[in-house]
Design an enzyme around this catalytic site. Structure first.
Site, PDB file in Angstrom:
ATOM      1  N   GLY A   1      -6.967  -8.155 -55.974  1.00 17.93           N
ATOM      2  CA  GLY A   1      -5.885  -7.810 -56.899  1.00 17.93           C
ATOM      3  C   GLY A   1      -5.916  -6.363 -57.372  1.00 17.93           C
ATOM      4  O   GLY A   1      -5.154  -5.989 -58.264  1.00 17.93           O
TER       5      GLY A   1
ATOM      6  N   SER B   1      -5.410  -3.724 -55.339  1.00 15.08           N
ATOM      7  CA  SER B   1      -4.500  -2.872 -54.558  1.00 15.08           C
ATOM      8  C   SER B   1      -3.556  -3.731 -53.732  1.00 15.08           C
ATOM      9  O   SER B   1      -3.708  -4.954 -53.661  1.00 15.08           O
ATOM     10  CB  SER B   1      -5.304  -1.933 -53.638  1.00 15.08           C
ATOM     11  OG  SER B   1      -6.146  -2.679 -52.793  1.00 15.08           O
ATOM     12  N   GLY B   2      -2.571  -3.086 -53.124  1.00 18.84           N
ATOM     13  CA  GLY B   2      -1.636  -3.768 -52.229  1.00 18.84           C
ATOM     14  C   GLY B   2      -0.812  -4.852 -52.920  1.00 18.84           C
ATOM     15  O   GLY B   2      -0.486  -4.748 -54.107  1.00 18.84           O
ATOM     16  N   ILE B   3      -0.490  -5.879 -52.161  1.00 18.40           N
ATOM     17  CA  ILE B   3       0.325  -6.985 -52.667  1.00 18.40           C
ATOM     18  C   ILE B   3      -0.368  -7.640 -53.865  1.00 18.40           C
ATOM     19  O   ILE B   3       0.280  -8.067 -54.822  1.00 18.40           O
ATOM     20  CB  ILE B   3       0.544  -8.042 -51.549  1.00 18.40           C
ATOM     21  CG1 ILE B   3       1.354  -7.441 -50.400  1.00 18.40           C
ATOM     22  CG2 ILE B   3       1.246  -9.282 -52.092  1.00 18.40           C
ATOM     23  CD1 ILE B   3       1.447  -8.342 -49.161  1.00 18.40           C
TER      24      ILE B   3
ATOM     25  N   ASP C   1     -16.924  -9.826 -53.411  1.00 18.82           N
ATOM     26  CA  ASP C   1     -16.844  -9.398 -52.015  1.00 18.82           C
ATOM     27  C   ASP C   1     -16.776 -10.641 -51.152  1.00 18.82           C
ATOM     28  O   ASP C   1     -17.768 -11.344 -50.962  1.00 18.82           O
ATOM     29  CB  ASP C   1     -18.058  -8.540 -51.645  1.00 18.82           C
ATOM     30  CG  ASP C   1     -17.907  -7.963 -50.245  1.00 18.82           C
ATOM     31  OD1 ASP C   1     -16.981  -8.399 -49.510  1.00 18.82           O
ATOM     32  OD2 ASP C   1     -18.705  -7.084 -49.873  1.00 18.82           O
ATOM     33  N   LEU C   2     -15.577 -10.910 -50.639  1.00 17.74           N
ATOM     34  CA  LEU C   2     -15.345 -12.171 -49.928  1.00 17.74           C
ATOM     35  C   LEU C   2     -16.089 -12.298 -48.615  1.00 17.74           C
ATOM     36  O   LEU C   2     -16.211 -13.393 -48.085  1.00 17.74           O
ATOM     37  CB  LEU C   2     -13.847 -12.357 -49.695  1.00 17.74           C
ATOM     38  CG  LEU C   2     -13.132 -12.818 -50.966  1.00 17.74           C
ATOM     39  CD1 LEU C   2     -11.690 -12.407 -50.949  1.00 17.74           C
ATOM     40  CD2 LEU C   2     -13.269 -14.323 -51.136  1.00 17.74           C
TER      41      LEU C   2
ATOM     42  N   ASN D   1      -5.589 -13.863 -51.905  1.00 22.00           N
ATOM     43  CA  ASN D   1      -4.774 -12.787 -51.341  1.00 22.00           C
ATOM     44  C   ASN D   1      -5.547 -11.787 -50.506  1.00 22.00           C
ATOM     45  O   ASN D   1      -5.009 -11.227 -49.559  1.00 22.00           O
ATOM     46  CB  ASN D   1      -4.076 -12.063 -52.508  1.00 22.00           C
ATOM     47  CG  ASN D   1      -3.612 -10.670 -52.125  1.00 22.00           C
ATOM     48  OD1 ASN D   1      -2.564 -10.493 -51.484  1.00 22.00           O
ATOM     49  ND2 ASN D   1      -4.395  -9.661 -52.482  1.00 22.00           N
TER      50      ASN D   1
ATOM     51  N   SER E   1       0.034 -15.136 -42.681  1.00 19.73           N
ATOM     52  CA  SER E   1       0.815 -14.076 -42.060  1.00 19.73           C
ATOM     53  C   SER E   1       1.534 -14.636 -40.853  1.00 19.73           C
ATOM     54  O   SER E   1       1.081 -15.591 -40.229  1.00 19.73           O
ATOM     55  CB  SER E   1      -0.100 -12.935 -41.604  1.00 19.73           C
ATOM     56  OG  SER E   1       0.628 -12.035 -40.795  1.00 19.73           O
TER      57      SER E   1
ATOM     58  N   TYR F   1     -13.613 -10.227 -27.802  1.00 18.75           N
ATOM     59  CA  TYR F   1     -13.048 -10.000 -29.140  1.00 18.75           C
ATOM     60  C   TYR F   1     -11.793  -9.140 -29.059  1.00 18.75           C
ATOM     61  O   TYR F   1     -11.753  -8.145 -28.343  1.00 18.75           O
ATOM     62  CB  TYR F   1     -14.086  -9.310 -30.036  1.00 18.75           C
ATOM     63  CG  TYR F   1     -13.581  -8.943 -31.427  1.00 18.75           C
ATOM     64  CD1 TYR F   1     -13.531  -9.891 -32.443  1.00 18.75           C
ATOM     65  CD2 TYR F   1     -13.150  -7.643 -31.717  1.00 18.75           C
ATOM     66  CE1 TYR F   1     -13.075  -9.558 -33.708  1.00 18.75           C
ATOM     67  CE2 TYR F   1     -12.688  -7.295 -32.993  1.00 18.75           C
ATOM     68  CZ  TYR F   1     -12.665  -8.268 -33.980  1.00 18.75           C
ATOM     69  OH  TYR F   1     -12.218  -7.939 -35.241  1.00 18.75           O
TER      70      TYR F   1
HETATM   71  N1  LIG Z   1       1.138  -6.141 -45.761  1.00 14.12           N
HETATM   72  C1  LIG Z   1       1.794  -7.012 -45.036  1.00 14.12           C
HETATM   73  O1  LIG Z   1       2.880  -6.718 -44.522  1.00 14.12           O
HETATM   74  C2  LIG Z   1       1.235  -8.384 -44.820  1.00 14.12           C
HETATM   75  C3  LIG Z   1       1.859  -9.215 -43.910  1.00 14.12           C
HETATM   76  C4  LIG Z   1       1.368 -10.506 -43.729  1.00 14.12           C
HETATM   77  C5  LIG Z   1       0.272 -10.950 -44.456  1.00 14.12           C
HETATM   78  N2  LIG Z   1      -0.347 -10.131 -45.319  1.00 14.12           N
HETATM   79  C6  LIG Z   1      -1.484 -10.660 -46.053  1.00 14.12           C
HETATM   80  O2  LIG Z   1      -1.315 -10.371 -47.424  1.00 14.12           O
HETATM   81  C7  LIG Z   1      -2.577 -10.183 -48.039  1.00 14.12           C
HETATM   82  C8  LIG Z   1      -2.598  -8.862 -48.812  1.00 14.12           C
HETATM   83  O3  LIG Z   1      -2.335  -7.814 -47.891  1.00 14.12           O
HETATM   84  P1  LIG Z   1      -2.017  -6.314 -48.328  1.00 14.12           P
HETATM   85  O4  LIG Z   1      -0.962  -5.833 -47.417  1.00 14.12           O
HETATM   86  O5  LIG Z   1      -1.826  -6.196 -49.789  1.00 14.12           O
HETATM   87  O6  LIG Z   1      -3.377  -5.613 -47.870  1.00 14.12           O
HETATM   88  P2  LIG Z   1      -4.166  -4.393 -48.532  1.00 14.12           P
HETATM   89  O7  LIG Z   1      -3.232  -3.429 -49.146  1.00 14.12           O
HETATM   90  O8  LIG Z   1      -5.107  -3.921 -47.467  1.00 14.12           O
HETATM   91  O9  LIG Z   1      -4.971  -5.115 -49.688  1.00 14.12           O
HETATM   92  C9  LIG Z   1      -5.961  -6.041 -49.376  1.00 14.12           C
HETATM   93  C10 LIG Z   1      -6.796  -6.259 -50.594  1.00 14.12           C
HETATM   94  O10 LIG Z   1      -7.891  -7.104 -50.217  1.00 14.12           O
HETATM   95  C11 LIG Z   1      -9.080  -6.511 -50.673  1.00 14.12           C
HETATM   96  N3  LIG Z   1     -10.226  -6.873 -49.846  1.00 14.12           N
HETATM   97  C12 LIG Z   1     -10.437  -6.624 -48.534  1.00 14.12           C
HETATM   98  N4  LIG Z   1     -11.626  -7.092 -48.161  1.00 14.12           N
HETATM   99  C13 LIG Z   1     -12.190  -7.652 -49.253  1.00 14.12           C
HETATM  100  C14 LIG Z   1     -13.423  -8.294 -49.504  1.00 14.12           C
HETATM  101  N5  LIG Z   1     -14.359  -8.434 -48.546  1.00 14.12           N
HETATM  102  N6  LIG Z   1     -13.666  -8.754 -50.753  1.00 14.12           N
HETATM  103  C15 LIG Z   1     -12.760  -8.591 -51.726  1.00 14.12           C
HETATM  104  N7  LIG Z   1     -11.585  -7.995 -51.560  1.00 14.12           N
HETATM  105  C16 LIG Z   1     -11.300  -7.519 -50.330  1.00 14.12           C
HETATM  106  C17 LIG Z   1      -8.817  -5.033 -50.605  1.00 14.12           C
HETATM  107  O11 LIG Z   1      -9.743  -4.370 -51.401  1.00 14.12           O
HETATM  108  P3  LIG Z   1     -10.080  -2.798 -51.174  1.00 14.12           P
HETATM  109  O12 LIG Z   1      -9.081  -2.066 -52.011  1.00 14.12           O
HETATM  110  O13 LIG Z   1     -11.487  -2.676 -51.644  1.00 14.12           O
HETATM  111  O14 LIG Z   1      -9.927  -2.537 -49.709  1.00 14.12           O
HETATM  112  C18 LIG Z   1      -7.398  -4.977 -51.136  1.00 14.12           C
HETATM  113  O15 LIG Z   1      -7.380  -5.032 -52.552  1.00 14.12           O
HETATM  114  C19 LIG Z   1      -3.613 -10.244 -46.930  1.00 14.12           C
HETATM  115  O16 LIG Z   1      -4.193 -11.532 -46.918  1.00 14.12           O
HETATM  116  C20 LIG Z   1      -2.805 -10.023 -45.664  1.00 14.12           C
HETATM  117  O17 LIG Z   1      -3.387 -10.677 -44.554  1.00 14.12           O
HETATM  118  C21 LIG Z   1       0.101  -8.854 -45.528  1.00 14.12           C
END
Ligand SMILES: NC(=O)c1ccc[n+]([C@@H]2O[C@H](COP(=O)([O-])OP(=O)(O)OC[C@H]3O[C@@H](n4cnc5c(N)ncnc54)[C@H](OP(=O)(O)O)[C@@H]3O)[C@@H](O)[C@H]2O)c1
Ligand SMILES: *[C@@H]1O[C@H](CO)[C@@H](O)[C@H](O)[C@@H]1NC(C)=O
Ligand SMILES: *[C@@H]1O[C@H](CO)[C@@H](O)[C@H](O)[C@H]1NC(C)=O
Ligand SMILES: *[C@@H]1O[C@H](CO)[C@@H](O)[C@H](O)[C@H]1NC(C)=O
Length: 239
Positions: A42, A44-46, A93-94, A120, A175, A197
């Site tokens: 929560g 950053s991002g969505i 940290d997930l 999220n 997604s 992979y």
């Molecule tokens: N953006 C899209 O268009 C889109 C489309 C489909 C689905 N989604 C899904 O929506 C969700 C949010 O995406 P988003 O676009 O907001 O991505 P984002 O901007 O990269 O944000 C992801 C968030 O997850 C956190 N995170 C990553 N690894 C983590 C960990 N090991 N432990 C705790 N927190 C962690 C990040 O923290 P840091 O700031 O530390 O990196 C960041 O706050 C995700 O599940 C993604 O798969 C997004």
């Protein structure tokens, strides 16, 4: 889940909202001051937009974040709009089983209710990498970490629902990428193999796991006061 056409066009669904709707529009007029929510990622991002708008609707928001510096900034962004907003940050940290357990211990120690869990956080398309627990990074972060977190919080959520009479909600961000995965769907026998992979397919696999888990948990929660929901993220519309 919205279909791909609706996702792209933003056409509203039966709820009257679609992918073009903002979080503020969807929650307009709601007083959620009796609710407590955890949002992973929560800071950053969505996730940040979700946290901001829930706090705007008076939810007590707990942000789970791996980066405490950006979490503190996120909290400031929310407090800037309303200095009385209820926002707490906890380290999470997930991709670490240990960290998920510690987060839950710390949350339980706060003796707060828990109405809403928003799974999220996610990582996307990273090169092959194993976590400290020896698990492929995208599967560990996007699915397994949330799987463990959800299970460890389930009793607290049931207890809250019982005590308050308010139905709980567990929300997982999946997604459209869940359709693009390995041929066998989930590679149960070699999740952690570098051989073969693909960063894209491993992401799709983790997001497929999110959906499968949502469906199964939802089946198991039938008749209990908690609902499972899955969503497709769409950053373009997050604002
Ligand atoms: N953006 C899209 O268009 C889109 C489309 C489909 C689905 N989604 C899904 O929506 C969700 C949010 O995406 P988003 O676009 O907001 O991505 P984002 O901007 O990269 O944000 C992801 C968030 O997850 C956190 N995170 C990553 N690894 C983590 C960990 N090991 N432990 C705790 N927190 C962690 C990040 O923290 P840091 O700031 O530390 O990196 C960041 O706050 C995700 O599940 C993604 O798969 C997004
Ligand atoms: C949400 O979170 C975790 C795993 O990802 C599970 O405990 C739940 O069943 C759930 N469903 C989804 C969508 O994965
Ligand atoms: C919050 O809970 C209290 C006590 O149950 C109730 O009186 C009040 O109406 C609730 N507020 C809202 C906005 O639902
Ligand atoms: C600010 O947040 C508090 C706590 O959620 C709430 O009670 C108050 O009504 C909010 N103020 C405004 C102007 O929204």
């Amino acid at each position: 889940m919205v279909g791909i056409i609706s996702l792209v066009t933003g056409r509203p669904g039966p709820s009257g909202f679609g992918s073009a709707s903002t979080a503020e529009q969807v929650t307009q007029g709601i007083d959620a001051s009796n609710l407590t929510a955890i949002i992973t990622g929560g800071a950053s991002g969505i996730g940040l937009e979700t946290a901001r708008v829930l706090a705007l609707r008076k939810v007590h928001v707990i942000i789970g974040a791996r980066n405490m510096e950006s979490a503190k900034e996120a909290k400031q962004v929310i407090l800037h709009e309303n200095e009385s907003a209820r926002v707490d940050i906890l380290k999470l940290d997930l991709c670490s089983i240990n960290s998920v357990r510690t987060f839950v211990d710390n949350f339980i120690a706060l003796s707060l209710p828990l109405n809403i869990l928003i799974n999220n956080a996610g990582v996307m398309f990273c090169p092959f990498q194993k976590t400290e627990d020896g698990i492929e990074m995208q599967f560990a972060t996007n699915h397994l970490g949330h799987f463990l977190l959800t299970n460890l919080l389930l009793d607290k959520m049931k207890q809250t629902a019982k005590e308050t009479g308010i139905e709980g909600r567990i929300i997982n961000l999946s997604s459209i990428a869940h359709v693009y995965t390995y041929e066998e769907g989930i590679r149960f026998d070699n999740i952690n193999e570098e051989d073969g992979y693909s960063d894209k397919k491993a992401y799709g696999q983790s997001k497929l796991a999110n959906i499968l888990h949502a469906k199964e948990l939802s089946r198991r929660l039938q008749g209990s006061p908690i609902f499972m929901q899955e969503f497709e993220g769409n950053k373009a519309r997050a604002g």
